[in-house]
Design an enzyme around this catalytic site. Structure first.
Site, short mmCIF file in Angstrom:
data_model
loop_
_atom_site.label_atom_id
_atom_site.label_comp_id
_atom_site.label_asym_id
_atom_site.label_seq_id
_atom_site.Cartn_x
_atom_site.Cartn_y
_atom_site.Cartn_z
N ALA A 13 0.83 -1.21 0.00
CA ALA A 13 0.00 0.00 0.00
C ALA A 13 0.86 1.25 0.00
O ALA A 13 1.98 1.26 0.54
CB ALA A 13 -0.91 -0.01 1.22
N ALA A 16 2.34 2.58 3.20
CA ALA A 16 3.50 1.82 3.67
C ALA A 16 4.76 2.27 2.93
O ALA A 16 5.80 2.53 3.54
CB ALA A 16 3.26 0.33 3.49
N ARG A 19 5.37 6.33 3.63
CA ARG A 19 5.54 6.86 4.98
C ARG A 19 6.19 5.87 5.95
O ARG A 19 7.11 6.21 6.67
CB ARG A 19 4.19 7.34 5.54
CG ARG A 19 3.51 8.42 4.74
CD ARG A 19 4.40 9.65 4.44
NE ARG A 19 4.93 10.31 5.61
CZ ARG A 19 4.44 11.42 6.16
NH1 ARG A 19 3.37 11.99 5.63
NH2 ARG A 19 5.01 11.98 7.21
N LYS A 98 -5.02 2.98 10.56
CA LYS A 98 -6.35 3.43 10.97
C LYS A 98 -7.37 3.17 9.88
O LYS A 98 -6.99 3.06 8.71
CB LYS A 98 -6.32 4.92 11.33
CG LYS A 98 -5.44 5.82 10.47
CD LYS A 98 -5.62 5.87 8.99
CE LYS A 98 -6.96 6.26 8.45
NZ LYS A 98 -7.01 6.18 6.97
N ASP A 179 -12.02 6.55 6.05
CA ASP A 179 -10.67 6.87 5.57
C ASP A 179 -10.14 8.17 6.17
O ASP A 179 -8.98 8.23 6.58
CB ASP A 179 -10.66 6.98 4.05
CG ASP A 179 -9.24 7.21 3.53
OD1 ASP A 179 -8.43 6.26 3.60
OD2 ASP A 179 -8.94 8.34 3.10
#
Length: 327
Positions: A13, A16, A19, A98, A179
């Protein structure tokens, strides 16, 4: 290597790659040693581009690796519960993106699995680590703006691919509230240091998900928080708390170098902050907890409470009714 926590990343993703991986490279006590995808070629590509030693063509294969201490779970929301539980069963600590899960029941199952297997589970909310949110919380708790009456948190942005973006897919737990709105709910809960008791909301549905949602959360003492979130608007990331004597405004909850505006009567001041990358701070603190055997600042129960508020807001938007927040 004794003081290094070795991480595996479940999926390629963007959060990932953009960041978490740079944060691990900068962190003194953390290292990403493996990455997994359901497509071996994708895993190989990401591993090669980011200097990761191991690439797996399935998430389960990564969990079987005995050299991995913890996992970062940035999978779509609907997959957080399943793969966090499987990670716990494999004895891996879990830093889960999250929101922690889609429902309160899922959060409970994740927490139970982590406790049963003796691993840590933390929800990856980084904005509450930024100095400006911590400043706002401190000022509220000190009573600088008097009794809190209103709060407002907005996070909006625009997505382009409404058919291919996972954030716009209902079966993957998408939608603006899950989101982006999760940040808003987390921010007001954190700054007010309180839990909401009831929710009302309205939404605009597009592609089967809430594309824009506006909601109200009532807190004990009858203070009210206005939550605005959307995936079809210009970027906004604002927090404001209004009390009986003044107001606190954070123009950007995400920016590590940001201002906090405080207005009390005719007096106004600005407090300016600069801080380290919030993803690096998060990873270093999580790794410290693993090594030192200490409880994290934000236990997974905090994530469950955030999910409870999100669930109530969505139920309110779907039904048009006032909904009690239930944990």
């Amino acid at each position: 290597m004794a003081d290094i926590v070795r991480y595996g990343v479940l999926s390629t993703a963007q959060i990932a790659l953009n960041r978490h991986l740079p944060a691990a490279q900068a962190a003194a006590n953390s290292q990403v040693v493996a990455i997994a995808s359901r497509d071996q070629a994708k895993a190989d590509k990401s591993a090669g581009e980011h200097g990761i030693a191991k690439a797996y063509g399935s998430y389960q294969a990564l969990l079987h690796d005995p050299d991995i201490d913890a996992v970062i779970n940035p999978l779509p929301n609907s997959m957080h519960c399943e793969w966090s539980i499987k990670a716990a069963q494999a004895g891996k600590h879990i830093l889960c993106e999250k929101p922690l899960s889609v429902t309160v029941d899922e959060s409970r199952k994740m927490i139970d699995a982590a406790k049963h297997n003796g691993v840590l589970l933390v929800e990856a909310f980084t904005h509450r680590l930024n100095p400006q949110l911590q400043c706002a919380r401190r000022l509220v708790q000190q009573g600088e703006i008097g009794e809190v009456k209103l709060a407002r948190a907005e996070l909006t942005f625009s997505i382009r691919d409404w058919q291919g973006d996972v954030r716009a897919q209902a079966d993957l737990g998408g939608g603006a509230l899950m989101d982006a709105g999760c940040y808003c709910v987390s921010a007001v809960r954190f700054v007010l240091n309180a839990e909401p008791v009831a929710a009302q909301a309205f939404q605009h549905v597009r592609n089967g998900v809430d594309a824009t949602l506006s909601g109200l959360l009532r807190f004990p003492g009858d203070s009210v928080a206005h939550i605005v979130t959307g995936m079809e608007e210009p970027f906004r990331c604002v927090l404001e708390v209004v009390g009986s004597h003044g107001a606190i405004t954070v123009p950007n909850m995400f920016d590590e170098g940001a201002d906090v505006h405080i207005a009390i009567g005719n007096d106004e001041r600005v407090e300016r902050f600069s801080g380290p990358d919030r993803f690096q701070v998060q990873l270093e603190r999580f790794s410290d907890c693993i090594h030192q055997g200490k409880a994290p600042e934000f236990p997974p129960e905090d994530g469950l409470k955030n999910v409870a508020a999100l669930q109530a807001l969505k139920q309110a938007a779907d039904s048009g009714a006032l909904v009690e927040v239930k944990y």
